[in-house]
Structure formats: structure tokens, C-alpha cells
Design a protein around this motif. Structure first.
Motif, PDB file in Angstrom:
ATOM      1  N   MET A   1      -1.945  37.831  10.555  1.00 12.27           N
ATOM      2  CA  MET A   1      -2.564  36.592  11.035  1.00 12.27           C
ATOM      3  C   MET A   1      -1.671  36.001  12.116  1.00 12.27           C
ATOM      4  O   MET A   1      -0.462  36.228  12.125  1.00 12.27           O
ATOM      5  N   PRO A   2      -2.238  35.235  13.050  1.00 14.56           N
ATOM      6  CA  PRO A   2      -1.418  34.614  14.103  1.00 14.56           C
ATOM      7  C   PRO A   2      -0.483  33.560  13.527  1.00 14.56           C
ATOM      8  O   PRO A   2      -0.756  32.968  12.480  1.00 14.56           O
ATOM      9  N   GLY A   3       0.631  33.342  14.210  1.00 14.76           N
ATOM     10  CA  GLY A   3       1.594  32.343  13.734  1.00 14.76           C
ATOM     11  C   GLY A   3       2.318  32.838  12.503  1.00 14.76           C
ATOM     12  O   GLY A   3       2.939  33.896  12.513  1.00 14.76           O
ATOM     13  N   VAL A   4       2.223  32.097  11.424  1.00 18.44           N
ATOM     14  CA  VAL A   4       2.839  32.495  10.156  1.00 18.44           C
ATOM     15  C   VAL A   4       1.971  33.573   9.518  1.00 18.44           C
ATOM     16  O   VAL A   4       0.806  33.337   9.193  1.00 18.44           O
ATOM     17  N   ASP A   5       2.519  34.776   9.341  1.00 20.44           N
ATOM     18  CA  ASP A   5       1.720  35.865   8.777  1.00 20.44           C
ATOM     19  C   ASP A   5       1.692  35.787   7.252  1.00 20.44           C
ATOM     20  O   ASP A   5       2.319  34.922   6.627  1.00 20.44           O
ATOM     21  N   GLY A   6       0.949  36.719   6.653  1.00 19.76           N
ATOM     22  CA  GLY A   6       0.769  36.694   5.210  1.00 19.76           C
ATOM     23  C   GLY A   6       2.028  36.972   4.421  1.00 19.76           C
ATOM     24  O   GLY A   6       2.201  36.454   3.308  1.00 19.76           O
ATOM     25  N   ILE A   7       2.930  37.796   4.960  1.00 18.66           N
ATOM     26  CA  ILE A   7       4.175  38.101   4.250  1.00 18.66           C
ATOM     27  C   ILE A   7       5.042  36.850   4.161  1.00 18.66           C
ATOM     28  O   ILE A   7       5.553  36.496   3.081  1.00 18.66           O
ATOM     29  N   GLU A   8       5.207  36.162   5.288  1.00 15.59           N
ATOM     30  CA  GLU A   8       6.023  34.942   5.300  1.00 15.59           C
ATOM     31  C   GLU A   8       5.396  33.854   4.436  1.00 15.59           C
ATOM     32  O   GLU A   8       6.095  33.142   3.699  1.00 15.59           O
ATOM     33  N   ALA A   9       4.083  33.708   4.516  1.00 15.61           N
ATOM     34  CA  ALA A   9       3.405  32.706   3.704  1.00 15.61           C
ATOM     35  C   ALA A   9       3.539  33.012   2.220  1.00 15.61           C
ATOM     36  O   ALA A   9       3.751  32.107   1.400  1.00 15.61           O
ATOM     37  N   THR A  10       3.440  34.294   1.868  1.00 12.08           N
ATOM     38  CA  THR A  10       3.600  34.694   0.469  1.00 12.08           C
ATOM     39  C   THR A  10       4.988  34.346  -0.045  1.00 12.08           C
ATOM     40  O   THR A  10       5.149  33.824  -1.153  1.00 12.08           O
ATOM     41  N   ALA A  11       6.006  34.618   0.764  1.00 18.73           N
ATOM     42  CA  ALA A  11       7.379  34.318   0.355  1.00 18.73           C
ATOM     43  C   ALA A  11       7.564  32.820   0.124  1.00 18.73           C
ATOM     44  O   ALA A  11       8.211  32.401  -0.851  1.00 18.73           O
ATOM     45  N   THR A  12       7.004  31.998   0.997  1.00 16.99           N
ATOM     46  CA  THR A  12       7.125  30.549   0.857  1.00 16.99           C
ATOM     47  C   THR A  12       6.398  30.050  -0.382  1.00 16.99           C
ATOM     48  O   THR A  12       6.928  29.231  -1.150  1.00 16.99           O
ATOM     49  N   ILE A  13       5.196  30.548  -0.607  1.00 14.51           N
ATOM     50  CA  ILE A  13       4.424  30.131  -1.783  1.00 14.51           C
ATOM     51  C   ILE A  13       5.116  30.572  -3.073  1.00 14.51           C
ATOM     52  O   ILE A  13       5.198  29.807  -4.038  1.00 14.51           O
ATOM     53  N   ALA A  14       5.615  31.808  -3.102  1.00  7.20           N
ATOM     54  CA  ALA A  14       6.307  32.302  -4.299  1.00  7.20           C
ATOM     55  C   ALA A  14       7.547  31.477  -4.592  1.00  7.20           C
ATOM     56  O   ALA A  14       7.888  31.226  -5.753  1.00  7.20           O
ATOM     57  N   ARG A  15       8.232  31.024  -3.546  1.00  5.62           N
ATOM     58  CA  ARG A  15       9.449  30.227  -3.718  1.00  5.62           C
ATOM     59  C   ARG A  15       9.134  28.798  -4.153  1.00  5.62           C
ATOM     60  O   ARG A  15       9.758  28.277  -5.088  1.00  5.62           O
ATOM     61  N   ASP A  16       8.163  28.188  -3.495  1.00  6.92           N
ATOM     62  CA  ASP A  16       7.891  26.768  -3.737  1.00  6.92           C
ATOM     63  C   ASP A  16       6.907  26.510  -4.869  1.00  6.92           C
ATOM     64  O   ASP A  16       6.904  25.419  -5.451  1.00  6.92           O
TER      65      ASP A  16
END
Length: 242
Positions: A64-79
Motif C-alpha cells: 500500500m502507498p505510504g505506510v505499508d502493511g508490514i509496518e502497520a502490522t508491527a505498530t498494531i501488534a506493539r500498541d
């Protein structure tokens, strides 16, 4: 986030193509016990929507443009450690699968998965079960066993980070988990009660420590580090992460 047996599984759909989001919504809303609570078009929107809507499962695209799914997944898993992420992609490539799993995804499926497979995956991930496309499971095993001789010790017996704390039966269960078996299938294969298997899984997650079943398999195979959030009091033995 745990759900009671009678509660609908709350799903957030994340994909940069509106038609794909619509297709997923139609499939999931037609299934009993699943509620689509929102949509997002990129990783940044997914992070914001997860914080606002607190879904049980995030259906996450990778590219996906901007923040991709891998980065978003890492943030969601952390927060939001109680929110499960199920990654879908059209790309059958190791770097996407392992990148998503290392980031904290609870499952990985290809977008060509059938309607029933998608619904079952959402339900399984919400319940804490590992959900991996069969091709990914096979590839994971190939990567781990590459170069090992016939007499090489299995991954769970190597004594790596926390594995030496597992009993022989827990190692058997972990090996079965690594092949993608469910608790019911493990119980049948090892001639155990399903409740006993569930207890073993919980102890494995606590000892490694691991975020969930998929993470436990990655740790056993040397493909991920123990869960740094385990020391922060997040429940792993007795919660939904089995």
C-alpha cells in the motif's frame, strides 16, 4: 482482544483498492458471527482506525502507498496486543510472508483464497489459532530443514532461546504447531485431550515467551526473537493467544 462465544468477530478491512475492500466486506458480512466495523485504504489509516474501533481482527493488505502493511502490522501488534492481524496478499513470496509474521501477524493467506477459507481464517485468527497458507507452511519447513542431515535434531530440541525449558511433550506439541495443525488435530495425532493440548500450548507461549502460535514456531526455527512485550504483563496463558 478476547471475544465471548456469542459475540460477533469485529473486523477492520485494510486495502488500497476500494473494490477489493468491497469484495471482502460482502463475503464477511454474509457470514454468521462476523461484523465489519470499518475500512482503511493504507497503513496509516489502519493504525488510526484500529485505535479508534478496536477490532478483533484486522484484514491487512501488504503493498500500500505510504505506510505499508508490514509496518502497520508491527505498530498494531506493539500498541494493541489484543488485536489480531490477518495478512492477505497476491504475492506468494517469502519476504512478504515472513515479514508479516515477524511484524506480529497472526496469520497469512493469499488473496486467491476461497470464500470459505477466508471466513474460516478470520474466525481462527480471532480465536488465537495459527492461520497460514499451506504453501507458506511448506516453505517454512523447507527453509528450516535445508542443509540438515537426517539425524539432525528438530528445531524444538536445539536448546535455543527458551526451548530448553520445554518438556518433551511440549516439544511434540510445538513440532505439530510448526506443521500448522490445530488443537483438535494435535490432540488426535498425539492421543491427548483437546483441553490438555490447549494447556500445553499456553505453557509453550509463556516459556518462550511468544506472542501467539505463529510467533512460537518462528522462535523455534530461529526466525524471530522472543516477545519483548511478555514482560509487560500481557496475558499469554489463558487468554485468546493460543
Amino acid at each position: 482482544m478476547s471475544t465471548s462465544p456469542s459475540a460477533a468477530v469485529r473486523v477492520l478491512i485494510v486495502d488500497d483498492q476500494s473494490l477489493i475492500r468491497l469484495g471482502f466486506r460482502m463475503v464477511l458480512e454474509a457470514a454468521d458471527g462476523i461484523e465489519v466495523v470499518g475500512e482503511a485504504g493504507d497503513g496509516a489509516e489502519a493504525i488510526e482506525a484500529t485505535a479508534r474501533l478496536r477490532p478483533d481482527v484486522v484484514l491487512m493488505d501488504v503493498r500500500m502507498p505510504g505506510v505499508d502493511g508490514i509496518e502497520a502490522t508491527a505498530t498494531i501488534a506493539r500498541d494493541h496486543p489484543g488485536v489480531r492481524v490477518l495478512v492477505l496478499t497476491t504475492f506468494d513470496l517469502d519476504e512478504y510472508a515472513f515479514g508479516a509474521l515477524r511484524a506480529g501477524a497472526g496469520g497469512f493467506l493469499l488473496k486467491d483464497a476461497g470464500r470459505d477459507e477466508l471466513v474460516a481464517a478470520v474466525r481462527a485468527v480471532a480465536a488465537g489459532e495459527a492461520t497460514l497458507a499451506p504453501r507458506i507452511v511448506r516453505r517454512m519447513i523447507e527453509l528450516v530443514t535445508a542443509g540438515q542431515g537426517a539425524d539432525a535434531a528438530p528445531p524444538a530440541a536445539t536448546g535455543s532461546a527458551g526451548l530448553d525449558l520445554l518438556t518433551s511433550r511440549e516439544q511434540d506439541v510445538l513440532q505439530a504447531m510448526a506443521r500448522g495443525l490445530t488443537n483438535t488435530e494435535i490432540a488426535e495425532e498425539l492421543f491427548l485431550g483437546e483441553s490438555t493440548v490447549k494447556t500445553h500450548v499456553g505453557r509453550i507461549l509463556a516459556k518462550l515467551p511468544a506472542r501467539d502460535r505463529v510467533h512460537a514456531v518462528l522462535i523455534a526455527h530461529g526466525l524471530a526473537s522472543p516477545w519483548e512485550h511478555a514482560a509487560e504483563g500481557v496475558q499469554v496463558d489463558g487468554g485468546t493467544r493460543r
